[in-house]
Motif scaffolding. Structure first.
Motif, PDB file in Angstrom:
ATOM      1  N   MET A   1      34.731  -5.903  -7.266  1.00  0.00           N
ATOM      2  CA  MET A   1      33.528  -5.628  -8.053  1.00  0.00           C
ATOM      3  C   MET A   1      33.677  -6.179  -9.461  1.00  0.00           C
ATOM      4  N   ILE A   2      32.561  -6.287 -10.148  1.00  0.00           N
ATOM      5  CA  ILE A   2      32.515  -6.802 -11.510  1.00  0.00           C
ATOM      6  C   ILE A   2      32.075  -5.671 -12.442  1.00  0.00           C
ATOM      7  N   ARG A   3      32.665  -5.631 -13.629  1.00  0.00           N
ATOM      8  CA  ARG A   3      32.271  -4.637 -14.631  1.00  0.00           C
ATOM      9  C   ARG A   3      31.619  -5.327 -15.818  1.00  0.00           C
ATOM     10  N   ILE A   4      30.447  -4.839 -16.198  1.00  0.00           N
ATOM     11  CA  ILE A   4      29.762  -5.275 -17.421  1.00  0.00           C
ATOM     12  C   ILE A   4      29.857  -4.141 -18.436  1.00  0.00           C
ATOM     13  N   THR A   5      30.276  -4.439 -19.634  1.00  0.00           N
ATOM     14  CA  THR A   5      30.312  -3.450 -20.705  1.00  0.00           C
ATOM     15  C   THR A   5      29.287  -3.804 -21.778  1.00  0.00           C
ATOM     16  N   GLU A   6      28.958  -2.816 -22.598  1.00  0.00           N
ATOM     17  CA  GLU A   6      28.027  -3.003 -23.729  1.00  0.00           C
ATOM     18  C   GLU A   6      26.659  -3.504 -23.275  1.00  0.00           C
ATOM     19  N   LEU A   7      26.159  -2.934 -22.189  1.00  0.00           N
ATOM     20  CA  LEU A   7      24.807  -3.255 -21.728  1.00  0.00           C
ATOM     21  C   LEU A   7      23.848  -2.277 -22.410  1.00  0.00           C
ATOM     22  N   ARG A   8      23.011  -2.776 -23.277  1.00  0.00           N
ATOM     23  CA  ARG A   8      22.197  -1.932 -24.157  1.00  0.00           C
ATOM     24  C   ARG A   8      20.745  -1.878 -23.679  1.00  0.00           C
ATOM     25  N   LEU A   9      20.201  -0.642 -23.578  1.00  0.00           N
ATOM     26  CA  LEU A   9      18.797  -0.458 -23.207  1.00  0.00           C
ATOM     27  C   LEU A   9      18.172   0.600 -24.101  1.00  0.00           C
ATOM     28  N   PRO A  10      16.875   0.515 -24.342  1.00  0.00           N
ATOM     29  CA  PRO A  10      16.182   1.573 -25.105  1.00  0.00           C
ATOM     30  C   PRO A  10      16.375   2.921 -24.425  1.00  0.00           C
ATOM     31  N   ILE A  11      16.457   3.969 -25.210  1.00  0.00           N
ATOM     32  CA  ILE A  11      16.819   5.264 -24.642  1.00  0.00           C
ATOM     33  C   ILE A  11      15.771   5.802 -23.668  1.00  0.00           C
ATOM     34  N   HIS A  12      14.532   5.398 -23.804  1.00  0.00           N
ATOM     35  CA  HIS A  12      13.476   5.869 -22.912  1.00  0.00           C
ATOM     36  C   HIS A  12      13.188   4.878 -21.784  1.00  0.00           C
ATOM     37  N   HIS A  13      14.162   4.082 -21.403  1.00  0.00           N
ATOM     38  CA  HIS A  13      13.930   3.079 -20.369  1.00  0.00           C
ATOM     39  C   HIS A  13      13.716   3.723 -18.998  1.00  0.00           C
ATOM     40  N   ALA A  14      13.026   3.011 -18.140  1.00  0.00           N
ATOM     41  CA  ALA A  14      12.843   3.437 -16.756  1.00  0.00           C
ATOM     42  C   ALA A  14      14.106   3.109 -15.953  1.00  0.00           C
ATOM     43  N   PRO A  15      14.414   3.853 -14.894  1.00  0.00           N
ATOM     44  CA  PRO A  15      15.628   3.610 -14.123  1.00  0.00           C
ATOM     45  C   PRO A  15      15.778   2.175 -13.625  1.00  0.00           C
ATOM     46  N   GLU A  16      14.648   1.571 -13.206  1.00  0.00           N
ATOM     47  CA  GLU A  16      14.736   0.209 -12.662  1.00  0.00           C
ATOM     48  C   GLU A  16      15.076  -0.844 -13.717  1.00  0.00           C
ATOM     49  N   GLU A  17      14.969  -0.481 -14.981  1.00  0.00           N
ATOM     50  CA  GLU A  17      15.274  -1.432 -16.046  1.00  0.00           C
ATOM     51  C   GLU A  17      16.784  -1.729 -16.139  1.00  0.00           C
ATOM     52  N   ILE A  18      17.607  -0.853 -15.599  1.00  0.00           N
ATOM     53  CA  ILE A  18      19.054  -1.119 -15.608  1.00  0.00           C
ATOM     54  C   ILE A  18      19.341  -2.337 -14.737  1.00  0.00           C
ATOM     55  N   GLU A  19      18.763  -2.369 -13.542  1.00  0.00           N
ATOM     56  CA  GLU A  19      18.968  -3.517 -12.658  1.00  0.00           C
ATOM     57  C   GLU A  19      18.425  -4.786 -13.300  1.00  0.00           C
ATOM     58  N   ALA A  20      17.275  -4.707 -13.925  1.00  0.00           N
ATOM     59  CA  ALA A  20      16.693  -5.884 -14.574  1.00  0.00           C
ATOM     60  C   ALA A  20      17.601  -6.390 -15.687  1.00  0.00           C
ATOM     61  N   ALA A  21      18.208  -5.466 -16.441  1.00  0.00           N
ATOM     62  CA  ALA A  21      19.103  -5.864 -17.524  1.00  0.00           C
ATOM     63  C   ALA A  21      20.368  -6.535 -16.985  1.00  0.00           C
ATOM     64  N   ILE A  22      20.867  -6.049 -15.845  1.00  0.00           N
ATOM     65  CA  ILE A  22      22.044  -6.668 -15.220  1.00  0.00           C
ATOM     66  C   ILE A  22      21.719  -8.106 -14.796  1.00  0.00           C
ATOM     67  N   LEU A  23      20.595  -8.273 -14.137  1.00  0.00           N
ATOM     68  CA  LEU A  23      20.203  -9.608 -13.656  1.00  0.00           C
ATOM     69  C   LEU A  23      20.027 -10.569 -14.829  1.00  0.00           C
ATOM     70  N   LYS A  24      19.427 -10.066 -15.902  1.00  0.00           N
ATOM     71  CA  LYS A  24      19.217 -10.912 -17.072  1.00  0.00           C
ATOM     72  C   LYS A  24      20.547 -11.259 -17.741  1.00  0.00           C
ATOM     73  N   ARG A  25      21.417 -10.250 -17.833  1.00  0.00           N
ATOM     74  CA  ARG A  25      22.716 -10.465 -18.508  1.00  0.00           C
ATOM     75  C   ARG A  25      23.541 -11.520 -17.786  1.00  0.00           C
ATOM     76  N   LEU A  26      23.484 -11.534 -16.455  1.00  0.00           N
ATOM     77  CA  LEU A  26      24.297 -12.456 -15.664  1.00  0.00           C
ATOM     78  C   LEU A  26      23.517 -13.691 -15.211  1.00  0.00           C
ATOM     79  N   ASN A  27      22.237 -13.748 -15.587  1.00  0.00           N
ATOM     80  CA  ASN A  27      21.370 -14.837 -15.121  1.00  0.00           C
ATOM     81  C   ASN A  27      21.474 -14.965 -13.605  1.00  0.00           C
TER      82      ASN A  27
END
Length: 536
Positions: A1-27
């Motif tokens: 598995m791969i670990r991403i650290t320091e993934l930052r999201l607004p505190i009121h984000h929706a749950p699905e935004e975590i996956e979107a942030a991962i995809l964006k971070r790793l292109n």
């Protein structure tokens, strides 16, 4: 598995935004992300920064090796470490058939619970001896002191199933080094027993007293289902030792229990058992600990000082703090066991003595914040051998009982009066939470002069870090003496006593832990040592 650290999201984000942030971070295209899980979540609540959650995420992807090569120079994209627990041994056939003595665990607080659980999971069928009662019966006895001023010396905040940690904030974080991720094992077992799953990833996990009660019962049942025994109201009064080898345990009112492997998970208040060990010749030594008072402020004051415009945000919860001051007289003063939105509790275990501690529920929604404000002391302050620290504690606790009116009420004083050196006569805006009650007085005689001097200097100094900390109406309640064990039952690299084979000092009472998580971790380490010794 791969670990991403320091993934930052607004505190009121929706749950699905975590996956979107991962995809964006790793292109990464969505089809290449197989799964992910949150390993850690903290928050950034700096006053001039947009409120945000900071994530560490472990994920499984297609073509992992190719992706890691793409980010080889990125410190925040790395292979995930293995945080799963791996058992070191399996019980030998002699244990299974009953031809070998089973391991004995003395004490069923966090350390004893995890020592017994791990031994049971490895097939060793441990026997647990707990001087107190089952957790729900013990809770009734504890309320007897808090509501009726009646102390049961064998069933109280210190003694009974779950240990002192049951009546605490249920904090599950520690500063111990944990390269094998034993702490992860502790937390995973708590979740399995009913703790909120979020404790697996929040930065400062806590459980609270009410939830701990049910969890302890479930872990107890698992140990029993795996062949272990939990024997309550079993007070250990001595030890059988032959040729520097433990051979048995003496139990009040019962026949000796033969044993070749004994885990001492006593907790820091088993004073009579410490004496029995000392009388039996077990090597131990005095160690530093701390004494002081509990301080209470409005939780809203702490929230505002620590979180600024973010105070009151339900996603962050009640704010905590950690403070330290080095006084001019050479003493260190620091906050201890800070309980946001909690209460100060009566934690005595001996008649005619007063001891304070702090407790919070999972919600942390009581009106006051409390913490110990304690002063470090060393064996030079209480000369006389390994047991001298116990007598030092007793003297302070007896004095507190006297200053409180000899009714188990605790002596208290307003911070403003304490700093000015005059007795308090009435409460202000802060009402103390300690039950059975607080008797206002002058705390100058409650601690040694050097401790009073250091705390008087520290409180205004803490004001510079937390505005309002030295507010006149804040309340000090005495005394806090059970910060840690006053002695260490020294052990070697094999986790056994330096001079008694088969005796395994463990946890807070032995001087090797401080808090639920570190005590549980130490219980795991000692259980492994016991298991490996059976196989050697």
């Amino acid at each position: 598995m791969i670990r991403i650290t320091e993934l930052r999201l607004p505190i009121h984000h929706a749950p699905e935004e975590i996956e979107a942030a991962i995809l964006k971070r790793l292109n990464l295209p969505p089809k290449d992300l197989i799964s992910f899980e949150i390993f850690k979540r903290s928050y950034d609540a700096r006053k001039n920064v947009a409120l945000a959650f900071i994530y560490t995420v472990d994920l499984s992807v297609k073509n992992e090796e190719t992706l890691l090569k793409k980010f080889v120079n990125d410190a925040h994209v790395r292979p995930s470490p293995d945080t799963s627990y791996h058992f070191v041994a399996k019980a030998p056939e002699s244990i299974v058939t009953g031809n070998a003595l089973r391991p004995v665990v003395i004490g069923f607080g966090p350390c004893g619970i995890f020592a017994a659980l791990l031994l049971a999971q490895m097939g060793f069928k441990p026997i647990v001896l707990e001087r107190g009662k089952k957790v729900r019966e013990r809770t009734q006895d504890t309320w007897g002191l808090w509501r009726k001023n009646i102390l049961n010396p064998e069933s109280n905040v210190q003694f009974g199933e779950g240990g002192a940690g049951t009546f605490s904030d249920g904090k599950l974080y520690s500063q111990i080094k944990d390269p094998k991720f034993y702490g992860r094992k502790v937390i995973n077992e708590f979740v399995k027993a009913g703790a909120p799953p979020e404790i697996q990833y929040v930065a400062k996990p806590h459980i609270g007293t009410f939830r701990l009660v049910g969890m302890v019962e479930k872990i107890r049942q698992e140990i029993i289902d795996l062949g272990g025994e939990i024997r309550f109201s079993q007070k250990v009064i001595g030890f059988d030792i032959e040729n520097e080898q433990i051979t048995g345990v003496k139990i009040e009112g019962q026949a000796d229990l033969p044993a070749s492997h004994v885990v001492l998970a006593l907790g820091h208040s088993a004073r009579d058992t410490f004496k029995a060990l000392h009388d039996a010749g077990v090597y131990m030594e005095a160690k530093p600990f701390s004494v002081g008072f509990r301080i209470e402020h409005p939780q809203s004051l702490i929230d505002k000082a620590r979180l600024g415009p973010h105070a009151g945000n339900e996603l962050i919860g009640a704010a905590d703090y950690k403070l330290v001051h080095h006084a001019k007289n050479g003493r260190a003063v620091y906050s201890f066991c800070m309980c946001p939105g909690g209460t100060v509790v009566a934690a005595a275990s001996e008649p005619n003595r007063v001891v304070t501690n702090g407790m919070s529920q999972y919600s942390r929604n009581e009106r006051n914040a409390n913490a110990g404000i304690v002063v470090g002391i060393t064996p030079e302050d209480y000369p006389g051998g390994p047991l001298a620290g116990i007598e030092f504690q007793r003297q302070l606790e007896s004095k507190a009982f006297e200053l409180g009116g000899s009714t188990y009420e605790a002596p208290g004083q307003l911070v403003g009066d304490f700093i000015e050196g005059k007795p308090s006569t009435e409460f202000g805006t802060v009402l103390p939470s300690y039950k059975p009650g607080v008797h206002l007085t002058d705390l100058a005689d409650a601690l040694p002069a050097y401790a009073i001097e250091a705390i008087r200097e520290a409180l205004p100094a803490f004001e510079k870090q937390i505005k309002g900390f030295s507010m006149k109406d804040a309340v000090l309640t005495g005394v806090e003496t059970r910060t840690s064990s006053p002695l260490r039952i020294t052990r070697g690299t094999n986790f056994q006593s330096l001079n008694i084979k088969g005796l395994y000092p463990a946890g807070e009472g032995a001087g090797y832990a401080g808090g639920i998580l570190s005590a549980g971790v130490d219980g795991i380490k000692v259980a492994e040592a016991v298991a490996l010794d059976y196989l050697s």
